[in-house]
Design a protein around this motif. Structure first.
Motif, PDB file in Angstrom:
ATOM      1  N   ILE A  81     -20.742  -3.302  -0.485  1.00 12.17           N
ATOM      2  CA  ILE A  81     -20.526  -4.494   0.337  1.00 12.17           C
ATOM      3  C   ILE A  81     -19.064  -4.593   0.752  1.00 12.17           C
ATOM      4  O   ILE A  81     -18.758  -4.891   1.906  1.00 12.17           O
ATOM      5  CB  ILE A  81     -20.986  -5.764  -0.411  1.00 12.17           C
ATOM      6  CG1 ILE A  81     -22.515  -5.768  -0.555  1.00 12.17           C
ATOM      7  CG2 ILE A  81     -20.512  -7.020   0.304  1.00 12.17           C
ATOM      8  CD1 ILE A  81     -23.060  -6.872  -1.443  1.00 12.17           C
ATOM      9  N   ARG A  82     -18.155  -4.333  -0.185  1.00 16.11           N
ATOM     10  CA  ARG A  82     -16.726  -4.399   0.142  1.00 16.11           C
ATOM     11  C   ARG A  82     -16.362  -3.433   1.262  1.00 16.11           C
ATOM     12  O   ARG A  82     -15.655  -3.789   2.204  1.00 16.11           O
ATOM     13  CB  ARG A  82     -15.891  -4.110  -1.106  1.00 16.11           C
ATOM     14  CG  ARG A  82     -14.402  -4.350  -0.866  1.00 16.11           C
ATOM     15  CD  ARG A  82     -13.609  -4.236  -2.127  1.00 16.11           C
ATOM     16  NE  ARG A  82     -13.468  -2.842  -2.483  1.00 16.11           N
ATOM     17  CZ  ARG A  82     -13.261  -2.386  -3.707  1.00 16.11           C
ATOM     18  NH1 ARG A  82     -13.195  -3.225  -4.729  1.00 16.11           N
ATOM     19  NH2 ARG A  82     -13.122  -1.105  -3.942  1.00 16.11           N
ATOM     20  N   LYS A  83     -16.871  -2.214   1.202  1.00 15.99           N
ATOM     21  CA  LYS A  83     -16.586  -1.233   2.252  1.00 15.99           C
ATOM     22  C   LYS A  83     -17.162  -1.680   3.598  1.00 15.99           C
ATOM     23  O   LYS A  83     -16.511  -1.538   4.631  1.00 15.99           O
ATOM     24  CB  LYS A  83     -17.162   0.140   1.871  1.00 15.99           C
ATOM     25  CG  LYS A  83     -16.373   0.835   0.803  1.00 15.99           C
ATOM     26  CD  LYS A  83     -16.988   2.192   0.487  1.00 15.99           C
ATOM     27  CE  LYS A  83     -16.165   2.959  -0.524  1.00 15.99           C
ATOM     28  NZ  LYS A  83     -16.736   4.302  -0.773  1.00 15.99           N
ATOM     29  N   MET A  84     -18.367  -2.231   3.574  1.00 16.46           N
ATOM     30  CA  MET A  84     -18.985  -2.676   4.826  1.00 16.46           C
ATOM     31  C   MET A  84     -18.212  -3.831   5.447  1.00 16.46           C
ATOM     32  O   MET A  84     -18.001  -3.867   6.658  1.00 16.46           O
ATOM     33  CB  MET A  84     -20.447  -3.056   4.584  1.00 16.46           C
ATOM     34  CG  MET A  84     -21.321  -1.869   4.228  1.00 16.46           C
ATOM     35  SD  MET A  84     -23.008  -2.341   3.843  1.00 16.46           S
ATOM     36  CE  MET A  84     -23.642  -2.660   5.487  1.00 16.46           C
ATOM     37  N   LEU A  85     -17.773  -4.779   4.620  1.00 16.93           N
ATOM     38  CA  LEU A  85     -17.039  -5.929   5.146  1.00 16.93           C
ATOM     39  C   LEU A  85     -15.628  -5.542   5.579  1.00 16.93           C
ATOM     40  O   LEU A  85     -15.114  -6.088   6.556  1.00 16.93           O
ATOM     41  CB  LEU A  85     -17.003  -7.051   4.112  1.00 16.93           C
ATOM     42  CG  LEU A  85     -18.358  -7.658   3.741  1.00 16.93           C
ATOM     43  CD1 LEU A  85     -18.183  -8.773   2.721  1.00 16.93           C
ATOM     44  CD2 LEU A  85     -19.112  -8.143   4.960  1.00 16.93           C
ATOM     45  N   ALA A  86     -15.014  -4.603   4.873  1.00 16.53           N
ATOM     46  CA  ALA A  86     -13.675  -4.134   5.263  1.00 16.53           C
ATOM     47  C   ALA A  86     -13.724  -3.411   6.603  1.00 16.53           C
ATOM     48  O   ALA A  86     -12.773  -3.472   7.386  1.00 16.53           O
ATOM     49  CB  ALA A  86     -13.097  -3.217   4.183  1.00 16.53           C
ATOM     50  N   ALA A  87     -14.835  -2.755   6.886  1.00 23.18           N
ATOM     51  CA  ALA A  87     -14.980  -2.008   8.133  1.00 23.18           C
ATOM     52  C   ALA A  87     -15.383  -2.889   9.308  1.00 23.18           C
ATOM     53  O   ALA A  87     -15.296  -2.473  10.459  1.00 23.18           O
ATOM     54  CB  ALA A  87     -16.012  -0.897   7.946  1.00 23.18           C
TER      55      ALA A  87
END
Length: 133
Positions: A81-87
């Protein structure tokens, strides 16, 4: 910051996964009576998309649905989730707006200021305060 947002999401996401299991992204499921579960399910559906019942879940979400108590599975979903939101800053903003104000929508405005959705007692800030009856 995305890390803080994901940390705030965790109780909602875990509640939804625990309640719905592998059907957490399925459309047509009855809405949860519990607000925490409903927010978590809505967040997960917005991030990963709505699926038809029985349709395959993303791996990290499927793993957590199998065992919501496993900390490694929780960490894997948090990272995903963190990677998706950071992107995707726009998605991160949408998710932030989905969270209740107590989690993501209020900020204090000064040193030792207090922010709360509900205060049911006395709040004292500062140095050297004494409370007596």
């Amino acid at each position: 910051m995305v890390v803080d947002l994901v940390a705030g999401l965790e109780p909602f996401v875990l509640s939804a996964v625990t309640a719905y299991g592998g059907a957490v992204l399925a459309r047509g499921q009855e809405m949860a009576a519990d607000a925490t579960i409903g927010v978590g399910r809505g967040v997960l559906q917005r991030i990963f998309g709505v699926r038809e019942e029985g349709e395959e879940l993303p791996e990290s979400l499927a793993d957590l649905a199998e065992d919501p108590e496993d900390e490694e599975r929780r960490a894997a979903l948090r990272l995903k989730i963190r990677k998706m939101l950071a992107a995707d800053a726009e998605l991160a903003q949408e998710i932030q707006k989905m969270l209740p104000a107590a989690v993501g929508g209020r900020d204090s405005a000064g040193t030792r200021s207090v922010v709360a959705q509900t205060i049911s007692g006395v709040v004292v800030t500062g140095d050297g305060n004494q409370i007596t009856r």
